[in-house]
Design a protein around this motif. Structure first.
Motif, PDB file in Angstrom:
ATOM      1  N   UNK A  52       0.825  -1.209   0.000  1.00 53.63           N
ATOM      2  CA  UNK A  52       0.000   0.000   0.000  1.00 53.63           C
ATOM      3  C   UNK A  52       0.860   1.261   0.000  1.00 53.63           C
ATOM      4  N   UNK A  53       0.359   2.300  -0.665  1.00 52.47           N
ATOM      5  CA  UNK A  53       1.026   3.601  -0.660  1.00 52.47           C
ATOM      6  C   UNK A  53       0.540   4.466   0.498  1.00 52.47           C
ATOM      7  N   UNK A  54      -0.369   3.910   1.295  1.00 48.51           N
ATOM      8  CA  UNK A  54      -0.958   4.675   2.402  1.00 48.51           C
ATOM      9  C   UNK A  54      -0.615   4.031   3.747  1.00 48.51           C
ATOM     10  N   UNK A  55       0.599   3.525   3.892  1.00 49.43           N
ATOM     11  CA  UNK A  55       0.948   2.786   5.102  1.00 49.43           C
ATOM     12  C   UNK A  55       0.794   3.632   6.369  1.00 49.43           C
ATOM     13  N   UNK A  56       1.163   4.899   6.287  1.00 51.00           N
ATOM     14  CA  UNK A  56       1.066   5.744   7.483  1.00 51.00           C
ATOM     15  C   UNK A  56      -0.384   5.917   7.900  1.00 51.00           C
ATOM     16  N   UNK A  57      -1.246   6.178   6.920  1.00 50.32           N
ATOM     17  CA  UNK A  57      -2.674   6.302   7.235  1.00 50.32           C
ATOM     18  C   UNK A  57      -3.225   4.995   7.798  1.00 50.32           C
ATOM     19  N   UNK A  58      -2.894   3.890   7.166  1.00 50.99           N
ATOM     20  CA  UNK A  58      -3.422   2.602   7.604  1.00 50.99           C
ATOM     21  C   UNK A  58      -2.890   2.232   8.993  1.00 50.99           C
ATOM     22  N   UNK A  59      -1.658   2.628   9.275  1.00 55.88           N
ATOM     23  CA  UNK A  59      -1.141   2.422  10.630  1.00 55.88           C
ATOM     24  C   UNK A  59      -1.952   3.267  11.624  1.00 55.88           C
ATOM     25  N   UNK A  60      -2.175   4.540  11.302  1.00 56.88           N
ATOM     26  CA  UNK A  60      -2.980   5.399  12.174  1.00 56.88           C
ATOM     27  C   UNK A  60      -4.338   4.760  12.438  1.00 56.88           C
ATOM     28  N   UNK A  61      -4.941   4.223  11.396  1.00 56.51           N
ATOM     29  CA  UNK A  61      -6.258   3.607  11.527  1.00 56.51           C
ATOM     30  C   UNK A  61      -6.198   2.352  12.383  1.00 56.51           C
ATOM     31  N   UNK A  62      -5.246   1.484  12.089  1.00 53.18           N
ATOM     32  CA  UNK A  62      -5.168   0.217  12.825  1.00 53.18           C
ATOM     33  C   UNK A  62      -4.783   0.449  14.290  1.00 53.18           C
ATOM     34  N   UNK A  63      -3.805   1.309  14.518  1.00 53.79           N
ATOM     35  CA  UNK A  63      -3.419   1.622  15.885  1.00 53.79           C
ATOM     36  C   UNK A  63      -4.548   2.370  16.587  1.00 53.79           C
ATOM     37  N   UNK A  64      -5.228   3.252  15.858  1.00 55.61           N
ATOM     38  CA  UNK A  64      -6.362   3.971  16.421  1.00 55.61           C
ATOM     39  C   UNK A  64      -7.449   3.033  16.913  1.00 55.61           C
ATOM     40  N   UNK A  65      -7.706   1.980  16.163  1.00 57.79           N
ATOM     41  CA  UNK A  65      -8.683   0.975  16.592  1.00 57.79           C
ATOM     42  C   UNK A  65      -8.219   0.297  17.875  1.00 57.79           C
ATOM     43  N   UNK A  66      -6.921   0.023  17.966  1.00 64.34           N
ATOM     44  CA  UNK A  66      -6.388  -0.589  19.179  1.00 64.34           C
ATOM     45  C   UNK A  66      -6.513   0.325  20.382  1.00 64.34           C
ATOM     46  N   UNK A  67      -6.182   1.599  20.201  1.00 63.01           N
ATOM     47  CA  UNK A  67      -6.314   2.590  21.273  1.00 63.01           C
ATOM     48  C   UNK A  67      -7.769   2.712  21.706  1.00 63.01           C
ATOM     49  N   UNK A  68      -8.647   2.790  20.725  1.00 59.85           N
ATOM     50  CA  UNK A  68     -10.075   2.978  20.984  1.00 59.85           C
ATOM     51  C   UNK A  68     -10.642   1.825  21.813  1.00 59.85           C
ATOM     52  N   UNK A  69     -10.361   0.618  21.393  1.00 62.46           N
ATOM     53  CA  UNK A  69     -10.921  -0.538  22.095  1.00 62.46           C
ATOM     54  C   UNK A  69     -10.302  -0.734  23.468  1.00 62.46           C
ATOM     55  N   UNK A  70      -9.011  -0.500  23.594  1.00 63.87           N
ATOM     56  CA  UNK A  70      -8.345  -0.647  24.887  1.00 63.87           C
ATOM     57  C   UNK A  70      -8.911   0.348  25.897  1.00 63.87           C
ATOM     58  N   UNK A  71      -8.981   1.602  25.534  1.00 65.17           N
ATOM     59  CA  UNK A  71      -9.468   2.628  26.458  1.00 65.17           C
ATOM     60  C   UNK A  71     -10.939   2.422  26.789  1.00 65.17           C
ATOM     61  N   UNK A  72     -11.728   2.114  25.775  1.00 65.34           N
ATOM     62  CA  UNK A  72     -13.175   1.971  26.000  1.00 65.34           C
ATOM     63  C   UNK A  72     -13.513   0.725  26.799  1.00 65.34           C
ATOM     64  N   UNK A  73     -12.898  -0.378  26.451  1.00 62.38           N
ATOM     65  CA  UNK A  73     -13.280  -1.652  27.063  1.00 62.38           C
ATOM     66  C   UNK A  73     -12.654  -1.890  28.434  1.00 62.38           C
ATOM     67  N   UNK A  74     -11.415  -1.419  28.625  1.00 62.17           N
ATOM     68  CA  UNK A  74     -10.731  -1.707  29.880  1.00 62.17           C
ATOM     69  C   UNK A  74     -10.674  -0.531  30.848  1.00 62.17           C
ATOM     70  N   UNK A  75     -10.964   0.674  30.343  1.00 63.49           N
ATOM     71  CA  UNK A  75     -10.861   1.851  31.204  1.00 63.49           C
ATOM     72  C   UNK A  75     -12.138   2.693  31.203  1.00 63.49           C
ATOM     73  N   UNK A  76     -13.192   2.152  30.613  1.00 64.73           N
ATOM     74  CA  UNK A  76     -14.496   2.821  30.596  1.00 64.73           C
ATOM     75  C   UNK A  76     -14.363   4.261  30.103  1.00 64.73           C
ATOM     76  N   UNK A  77     -13.600   4.426  29.046  1.00 67.82           N
ATOM     77  CA  UNK A  77     -13.323   5.743  28.478  1.00 67.82           C
ATOM     78  C   UNK A  77     -14.549   6.261  27.746  1.00 67.82           C
TER      79      UNK A  77
END
Length: 238
Positions: A52-77
């Motif tokens: 992909x030519x959009x690796x930085x964007x796709x990393x932001x998206x994939x890592x963003x999903x990880x951040x989102x689920x971790x904070x929401x599910x384990x820290x009631x964010x």
């Protein structure tokens, strides 16, 4: 963590060296989870998006999903915490400054100085405003977008804040368009911001889905109208 405290700390960091975390207890546990999200995001991109030519964007998206689920599910964010810049500044400066560094080097705007540029904050809100029911469904929905759409979506909160039901429907419908572009998305978001001052989407005949459909078709209709007008002038000129 305040911007002033963050700036003092930031000024002690050295160019070319990844800053080190300063956290203990629960924050160290959170750091471990975020490090794991970073590892999984990079692994996913390497295995599935290596060309992909959009690796930085796709990393932001994939890592963003990880951040989102971790904070929401384990820290009631919740949105309340997510709207507090000092929360994101603390995470950026003390918990995972090295992860931010590897993405943005020592860019103070991505750590603390500009509210709408704090990286961890932006990627959490991008996922939140686009959530499509699950990690994989959200990733598939947003896979075709770019970093420009992140900016256009997150920075256009409107005078009354975000309309979650509307932004999620916009992202869903826009992702299904055959002919889409960054410029079209920007125009759709500008039109939505203007219309929300005058129209309640839920009260539109057909509800929010119909409201968003009208946003999507507005520029097609305007284009056709201009084309027809030009043709009429040509005929009249003859």
């Amino acid at each position: 963590m305040s911007k002033n405290d963050a700036r003092k700390k930031f000024n002690t960091w050295k160019q070319g060296e990844a800053p080190q975390p300063e956290c203990t207890g629960d924050m160290m546990r959170l750091r471990s989870g975020l490090l794991q999200a970073d590892i999984e995001a990079n692994k996913y991109i390497d295995e599935n998006e290596s060309n992909s030519k959009k690796k930085e964007y796709l990393y932001d998206l994939r890592f963003g999903l990880g951040v989102y689920n971790l904070l929401n599910n384990e820290y009631d964010f919740k949105e309340r915490q997510a709207s507090n810049d000092e929360v994101w500044i603390y995470l950026s400066m003390n918990v995972v400054p090295d992860i931010v560094y590897h993405r943005w080097n020592l860019s103070e705007t991505r750590y603390f100085s500009q509210s709408r540029r704090i990286w961890l904050k932006i990627i959490w809100w991008y996922v939140h405003l686009s959530w499509n029911g699950s990690n994989q469904d959200t990733y598939q929905l947003l896979n075709g977008f770019t970093t420009d759409e992140i900016v256009q979506l997150v920075e256009r909160s409107g005078s009354s804040g975000y309309r979650l039901d509307v932004t999620r429907e916009i992202m869903k419908q826009f992702s299904q368009l055959e002919n889409r572009s960054n410029s079209l998305f920007r125009r759709v978001m500008k039109l939505n911001t203007a219309r929300l001052k005058l129209v309640e989407p839920a009260l539109v005949n057909g509800g929010i889905k119909k409201y968003v459909e009208e946003l999507m078709h507005y520029f097609d209709e305007a284009k056709r109208s201009n084309k027809d007008s030009g043709s009429a002038k040509f005929v009249a000129g003859r």
